[in-house]
Design a protein around this motif. Structure first.
Motif, PDB file in Angstrom:
ATOM      1  N   GLU A  13     -22.450 -70.349  88.561  1.00 29.99           N
ATOM      2  CA  GLU A  13     -22.413 -69.003  89.142  1.00 29.99           C
ATOM      3  C   GLU A  13     -20.984 -68.458  89.157  1.00 29.99           C
ATOM      4  O   GLU A  13     -20.739 -67.312  88.776  1.00 29.99           O
ATOM      5  CB  GLU A  13     -22.981 -69.029  90.562  1.00 29.99           C
ATOM      6  N   SER A  14     -20.028 -69.259  89.607  1.00 33.21           N
ATOM      7  CA  SER A  14     -18.658 -68.765  89.682  1.00 33.21           C
ATOM      8  C   SER A  14     -17.943 -68.838  88.341  1.00 33.21           C
ATOM      9  O   SER A  14     -17.004 -68.072  88.098  1.00 33.21           O
ATOM     10  CB  SER A  14     -17.866 -69.538  90.743  1.00 33.21           C
ATOM     11  N   THR A  15     -18.379 -69.725  87.451  1.00 32.79           N
ATOM     12  CA  THR A  15     -17.774 -69.757  86.112  1.00 32.79           C
ATOM     13  C   THR A  15     -18.004 -68.436  85.395  1.00 32.79           C
ATOM     14  O   THR A  15     -17.135 -67.955  84.654  1.00 32.79           O
ATOM     15  CB  THR A  15     -18.348 -70.926  85.293  1.00 32.79           C
ATOM     16  N   LEU A 164     -25.467 -70.609  97.414  1.00 35.97           N
ATOM     17  CA  LEU A 164     -24.590 -69.897  96.489  1.00 35.97           C
ATOM     18  C   LEU A 164     -24.506 -70.551  95.121  1.00 35.97           C
ATOM     19  O   LEU A 164     -24.554 -69.859  94.091  1.00 35.97           O
ATOM     20  CB  LEU A 164     -23.199 -69.750  97.096  1.00 35.97           C
ATOM     21  N   CYS A 165     -24.377 -71.872  95.090  1.00 31.45           N
ATOM     22  CA  CYS A 165     -24.291 -72.567  93.803  1.00 31.45           C
ATOM     23  C   CYS A 165     -25.583 -72.471  93.004  1.00 31.45           C
ATOM     24  O   CYS A 165     -25.600 -72.723  91.800  1.00 31.45           O
ATOM     25  CB  CYS A 165     -23.927 -74.040  94.010  1.00 31.45           C
ATOM     26  N   LEU A 199     -19.286 -64.258  96.064  1.00 28.66           N
ATOM     27  CA  LEU A 199     -20.636 -63.776  95.769  1.00 28.66           C
ATOM     28  C   LEU A 199     -21.348 -63.327  97.048  1.00 28.66           C
ATOM     29  O   LEU A 199     -22.271 -62.516  96.999  1.00 28.66           O
ATOM     30  CB  LEU A 199     -21.461 -64.884  95.104  1.00 28.66           C
ATOM     31  N   LEU A 200     -20.902 -63.876  98.185  1.00 33.37           N
ATOM     32  CA  LEU A 200     -21.557 -63.601  99.466  1.00 33.37           C
ATOM     33  C   LEU A 200     -20.847 -62.526 100.263  1.00 33.37           C
ATOM     34  O   LEU A 200     -21.485 -61.677 100.893  1.00 33.37           O
ATOM     35  CB  LEU A 200     -21.608 -64.897 100.293  1.00 33.37           C
ATOM     36  N   ASP A 212      -9.314 -64.065  97.341  1.00 37.05           N
ATOM     37  CA  ASP A 212     -10.450 -64.657  96.628  1.00 37.05           C
ATOM     38  C   ASP A 212      -9.878 -65.598  95.580  1.00 37.05           C
ATOM     39  O   ASP A 212      -9.261 -65.168  94.608  1.00 37.05           O
ATOM     40  CB  ASP A 212     -11.289 -63.559  95.977  1.00 37.05           C
ATOM     41  N   THR A 213     -10.079 -66.892  95.773  1.00 42.23           N
ATOM     42  CA  THR A 213      -9.408 -67.877  94.924  1.00 42.23           C
ATOM     43  C   THR A 213      -9.816 -67.786  93.458  1.00 42.23           C
ATOM     44  O   THR A 213      -8.995 -68.019  92.572  1.00 42.23           O
ATOM     45  CB  THR A 213      -9.661 -69.303  95.441  1.00 42.23           C
ATOM     46  N   ALA A 214     -11.059 -67.458  93.193  1.00 42.50           N
ATOM     47  CA  ALA A 214     -11.481 -67.334  91.794  1.00 42.50           C
ATOM     48  C   ALA A 214     -10.686 -66.236  91.095  1.00 42.50           C
ATOM     49  O   ALA A 214     -10.250 -66.395  89.942  1.00 42.50           O
ATOM     50  CB  ALA A 214     -12.978 -67.051  91.714  1.00 42.50           C
ATOM     51  N   LEU A 215     -10.469 -65.131  91.799  1.00 43.30           N
ATOM     52  CA  LEU A 215      -9.771 -63.998  91.189  1.00 43.30           C
ATOM     53  C   LEU A 215      -8.284 -64.274  91.013  1.00 43.30           C
ATOM     54  O   LEU A 215      -7.712 -63.953  89.963  1.00 43.30           O
ATOM     55  CB  LEU A 215      -9.990 -62.742  92.035  1.00 43.30           C
TER      56      LEU A 215
END
Length: 227
Positions: A13-15, A164-165, A199-200, A212-215
């Protein structure tokens, strides 16, 4: 432009967010039809999650190290582990390759400080909230991360893995997590310290700055790729 190797699938999902953000940022910087040069190794997360739960971090690290070597052979000039928790084995991955592993906690610390903050609430898996590999690395850079209490840590961990995952976004869970944030003592920002939390929740849901760590990790990757 340098080629980035992505260790993904943790979760898928986060990938997806990483792929979209990396390409968006490169297009924003270079314009036109430009996009990022990427290699992706997406693991079967079920096996990794089982090793996490069993405490077999060496085994999980070996799996990621092997994937990183394959990415390097294929031409990756830096590696991004597209997950916060699996940075617990970042040193094991780095030891397996000659190219740099761009660490998500370093990108996070930079973003917290850039926001003028130093005492964030860290929302993440129990592994990330409770083990020193992440909070200790932040502390070394002047960022004192605070975590929710034990009950909330357990509940947040379950929301991440059970919902979420797996692509489940629940309004009830969002309300629960916002309540966790509301009762946090004396924090000046919030770290979405699991790459799925974005996502949440959205930054606009909160009255304090959000990292946001992904960003920010994707941004660090693009900075390297275009440097």
């Amino acid at each position: 432009m340098r080629t980035l190797g992505l260790l993904g699938g943790m979760s898928a999902e986060s990938t997806t967010l990483y792929y979209q953000e990396l390409n968006r940022l490169v297009r924003e910087r270079l314009g036109g039809l430009h996009s990022a040069q990427l290699l992706l190794w997406s693991v079967d997360f079920a096996g990794i999650a089982e090793m996490q739960a069993a405490g077999d971090w060496h085994g999980a690290g070996a799996a990621l190290a092997d994937a990183a070597r394959r990415l390097e052979v294929a031409g990756a000039q830096a590696i991004l582990i597209c997950a916060n928790t699996m940075h617990l084995v970042a040193d094991q991955v780095q030891a397996a390759v000659a190219v740099p592993v761009i660490h998500i906690a370093d990108a996070t610390a930079d973003a917290v400080r850039a926001a003028g903050c130093s005492r964030p609430l860290l929302l993440a898996t129990k592994f990330t909230m409770e083990k020193d590999f992440y909070r200790g690395r932040l502390a070394a850079q002047g960022v004192e991360a605070i975590v929710p209490d034990q009950v909330d840590r357990d509940r947040l961990h379950a929301i991440i893995y059970d919902e979420l995952c797996q692509g489940v976004i629940s309004a009830a869970s969002k309300t629960e997590v916002l309540a966790m944030i509301a009762k946090a003592p004396e924090v000046d920002c919030v770290i979405f310290g699991c790459t799925e939390i974005g996502l949440l929740l959205a930054p606009g849901d909160l009255s304090v700055p959000v990292v946001d760590t992904a960003l920010v990790h994707a941004l660090a990757g693009v900075e390297f790729a275009l440097s």
